[in-house]
Write an enzyme that holds these catalytic residues in place. Structure first.
Site, PDB file in Angstrom:
ATOM      1  N   LYS A  77      53.682  43.454  60.914  1.00 49.58           N
ATOM      2  CA  LYS A  77      52.796  44.578  60.579  1.00 49.58           C
ATOM      3  C   LYS A  77      53.352  45.918  61.044  1.00 49.58           C
ATOM      4  O   LYS A  77      53.135  46.938  60.397  1.00 49.58           O
ATOM      5  CB  LYS A  77      51.394  44.359  61.149  1.00 49.58           C
ATOM      6  CG  LYS A  77      50.702  43.193  60.452  1.00 49.58           C
ATOM      7  CD  LYS A  77      49.203  43.243  60.548  1.00 49.58           C
ATOM      8  CE  LYS A  77      48.619  42.203  59.602  1.00 49.58           C
ATOM      9  NZ  LYS A  77      47.202  42.085  59.628  1.00 49.58           N
TER      10      LYS A  77
ATOM     11  N   LYS B 129      52.227  35.447  52.142  1.00 50.09           N
ATOM     12  CA  LYS B 129      50.814  35.093  52.311  1.00 50.09           C
ATOM     13  C   LYS B 129      49.909  35.992  51.451  1.00 50.09           C
ATOM     14  O   LYS B 129      50.178  37.196  51.355  1.00 50.09           O
ATOM     15  CB  LYS B 129      50.477  35.286  53.792  1.00 50.09           C
ATOM     16  CG  LYS B 129      49.110  34.842  54.204  1.00 50.09           C
ATOM     17  CD  LYS B 129      48.882  35.141  55.675  1.00 50.09           C
ATOM     18  CE  LYS B 129      48.391  36.558  55.883  1.00 50.09           C
ATOM     19  NZ  LYS B 129      47.199  36.724  56.725  1.00 50.09           N
TER      20      LYS B 129
ATOM     21  N   LYS C  63      45.000  40.933  52.455  1.00 47.09           N
ATOM     22  CA  LYS C  63      44.199  42.098  52.055  1.00 47.09           C
ATOM     23  C   LYS C  63      45.064  43.344  51.938  1.00 47.09           C
ATOM     24  O   LYS C  63      44.784  44.234  51.172  1.00 47.09           O
ATOM     25  CB  LYS C  63      43.134  42.402  53.115  1.00 47.09           C
ATOM     26  CG  LYS C  63      42.118  41.326  53.310  1.00 47.09           C
ATOM     27  CD  LYS C  63      41.043  41.851  54.264  1.00 47.09           C
ATOM     28  CE  LYS C  63      40.449  40.753  55.088  1.00 47.09           C
ATOM     29  NZ  LYS C  63      40.935  40.694  56.462  1.00 47.09           N
TER      30      LYS C  63
HETATM   31  N1  AQP Z   1      46.400  33.696  52.826  1.00 49.31           N
HETATM   32  C1  AQP Z   1      45.616  33.027  53.651  1.00 49.31           C
HETATM   33  N2  AQP Z   1      45.495  31.675  53.543  1.00 49.31           N
HETATM   34  C2  AQP Z   1      44.674  30.986  54.391  1.00 49.31           C
HETATM   35  N3  AQP Z   1      43.937  31.563  55.358  1.00 49.31           N
HETATM   36  C3  AQP Z   1      44.030  32.910  55.488  1.00 49.31           C
HETATM   37  N4  AQP Z   1      43.440  33.792  56.327  1.00 49.31           N
HETATM   38  C4  AQP Z   1      43.869  35.040  56.047  1.00 49.31           C
HETATM   39  N5  AQP Z   1      44.736  35.011  55.029  1.00 49.31           N
HETATM   40  C5  AQP Z   1      44.864  33.703  54.659  1.00 49.31           C
HETATM   41  C6  AQP Z   1      42.472  33.404  57.353  1.00 49.31           C
HETATM   42  O1  AQP Z   1      41.305  34.187  57.162  1.00 49.31           O
HETATM   43  C7  AQP Z   1      40.715  34.452  58.431  1.00 49.31           C
HETATM   44  C8  AQP Z   1      40.388  35.902  58.566  1.00 49.31           C
HETATM   45  O2  AQP Z   1      41.558  36.679  58.523  1.00 49.31           O
HETATM   46  P1  AQP Z   1      41.493  38.198  58.965  1.00 49.31           P
HETATM   47  O3  AQP Z   1      40.669  38.956  58.024  1.00 49.31           O
HETATM   48  O4  AQP Z   1      41.027  38.288  60.348  1.00 49.31           O
HETATM   49  O5  AQP Z   1      42.954  38.739  59.024  1.00 49.31           O
HETATM   50  P2  AQP Z   1      44.306  38.288  58.469  1.00 49.31           P
HETATM   51  O6  AQP Z   1      44.628  36.906  58.845  1.00 49.31           O
HETATM   52  O7  AQP Z   1      45.285  39.297  58.942  1.00 49.31           O
HETATM   53  O8  AQP Z   1      44.048  38.382  56.902  1.00 49.31           O
HETATM   54  P3  AQP Z   1      44.787  39.259  55.859  1.00 49.31           P
HETATM   55  O9  AQP Z   1      44.177  39.083  54.550  1.00 49.31           O
HETATM   56  O10 AQP Z   1      46.261  39.027  55.927  1.00 49.31           O
HETATM   57  O11 AQP Z   1      44.436  40.732  56.299  1.00 49.31           O
HETATM   58  P4  AQP Z   1      45.379  41.938  56.545  1.00 49.31           P
HETATM   59  O12 AQP Z   1      46.210  42.099  55.319  1.00 49.31           O
HETATM   60  O13 AQP Z   1      44.426  43.065  56.774  1.00 49.31           O
HETATM   61  O14 AQP Z   1      46.185  41.609  57.735  1.00 49.31           O
HETATM   62  C9  AQP Z   1      41.675  33.947  59.492  1.00 49.31           C
HETATM   63  O15 AQP Z   1      41.224  32.682  59.948  1.00 49.31           O
HETATM   64  C10 AQP Z   1      42.967  33.786  58.753  1.00 49.31           C
HETATM   65  O16 AQP Z   1      43.762  32.760  59.292  1.00 49.31           O
END
Ligand code: AQP
Length: 332
Positions: free
Chosen positions: A111, A194, A197
């Site tokens: 990040k 992955k 968001k």
């Molecule tokens: N691609 C994914 N596949 C499976 N599980 C996922 N999670 C996130 N992306 C995937 C799971 O969703 C939960 C919440 O995640 P989060 O919102 O706290 O943050 P994150 O993991 O950083 O999700 P993003 O979408 O990648 O957000 P950004 O882009 O903002 O960093 C967690 O249990 C995570 O494992």
């Protein structure tokens, strides 16, 4: 007593990865555990936020939890920033966490990118706040997607270090629960990345608020290869985009990848995608509709979050006071 803590960041809209990797599993787990589900809004501050958008996103994540099937009366559902103990315990734990442990965190490296000196301190300390979220409630189990495994291991290490330092067994070592067929849903544009968001491309993900036409368009445009669907999972594994779509189908249908291939082996992706669109719309539309209904009454969402926050605060206050007593902070 087994207690679950888990959360999602209100950073933009939740997507299919969040749903299949975490949220959907929570719905099943609420029947077997005491559950605390949090909208982790303090974590969301690690990226720049528009205050009005952030406020709405917090409500939207809460609405997604409820629409997906989380019962706000049975479980504790709240937003992190209303319980001051998260930030307080985070500070205490950060004073017990060697920098070397945080330096190993791959999510920070990804990040922060090349401009590490410009990344904010909160992004670097994110895993310590996550450890505090879990340990504040002495949670024993944490259901997450695979991407959070390293942070969970750090939370266990921090709990273990605290227990050893004060010769106590105060903190349980939280167990990760990485469940289901889709523990790592990949981007629809790149099967090696992955679904996230923060991906610039809207076409990389299916949002939980997408309507049927948008879902259809995104799946139609999803990257694939020219070959038909193979017969075995081994053949699938060398084709990341194909593997991802089969995994998504299986997770939505409640089938293994083997079962999906038994049904679709030899099919062209254009046909398989039509079935995937129908299945995705079928599973997501009721959640999206319910979310919209819930979001029409913001005062009710705020009321539910307030009530959940009060229940969370009662547990947090007791545990934080115990921590203060253990480490020698005077509570006159
Ligand atoms: N691609 C994914 N596949 C499976 N599980 C996922 N999670 C996130 N992306 C995937 C799971 O969703 C939960 C919440 O995640 P989060 O919102 O706290 O943050 P994150 O993991 O950083 O999700 P993003 O979408 O990648 O957000 P950004 O882009 O903002 O960093 C967690 O249990 C995570 O494992």
């Amino acid at each position: 007593m087994n207690r679950i803590f888990s959360g999602m960041q209100p950073t933009r809209q939740l997507h299919l990865g969040n749903y299949l990797g975490a949220l959907r599993n929570w719905v099943d787990l609420q029947n077997s555990y005491e559950c605390i589900f949090c909208v982790v809004d303090l974590h969301a501050l690690t990226i720049d936020q528009d205050p009005e958008v952030l406020r709405n996103n917090i409500r939207e994540v809460a609405a997604a939890y409820i629409a997906a099937g989380i019962d706000p009366d049975k479980n504790i559902l709240f937003n992190q920033s209303v319980v001051a103990g998260h930030a307080e315990l985070s500070w205490i734990l950060s004073c017990h966490t060697p920098l070397g442990w945080l330096n190993r965190m791959t999510q920070f490296k990804e990040k922060a990118g090349k401009q590490k000196d410009m990344a904010n301190l909160g992004l670097y300390a994110y895993p310590t706040l996550m450890a505090a979220d879990i340990l504040l409630y002495k949670a024993t189990h944490v259901p997450v997607g695979e991407d959070q495994k390293q942070h969970l291991e750090l939370a266990r290490d921090i709990a273990g270090a605290f227990n050893r330092r004060y010769e106590t067994e105060f903190f349980p070592l939280p167990e990760p629960q990485i469940l289901g067929e889709a523990t790592r849903v990949m981007s629809l544009r790149d099967g090696k990345k992955k679904m996230s968001k923060s991906d610039e491309s809207e076409y990389s993900r299916i949002n939980m608020t997408d309507d049927a036409d948008t879902i259809a368009q995104k799946i139609r445009k999803a990257k694939t290869d020219p070959e038909p669907l193979p017969e075995t999972v081994t053949e699938l594994e060398a084709r990341p985009e194909a593997d991802n779509l089969v995994t998504i189908y299986g997770a939505l249908a409640g089938q293994s990848r083997e079962q999906v291939l038994a049904q679709f082996a030899g099919a062209q992706f254009s046909d398989f995608k039509k079935s995937l669109v129908d299945l995705s719309v079928d599973k997501l539309a009721p959640i999206t509709t319910r979310m919209k209904e819930l979001l029409a009454d913001k005062a009710e969402i705020d009321r539910l979050l307030k009530k959940g926050g009060e229940r969370a605060a009662a547990i947090a206050e007791k545990n934080l006071n115990d921590v203060k007593d253990i480490i020698g902070l005077l509570r006159p």
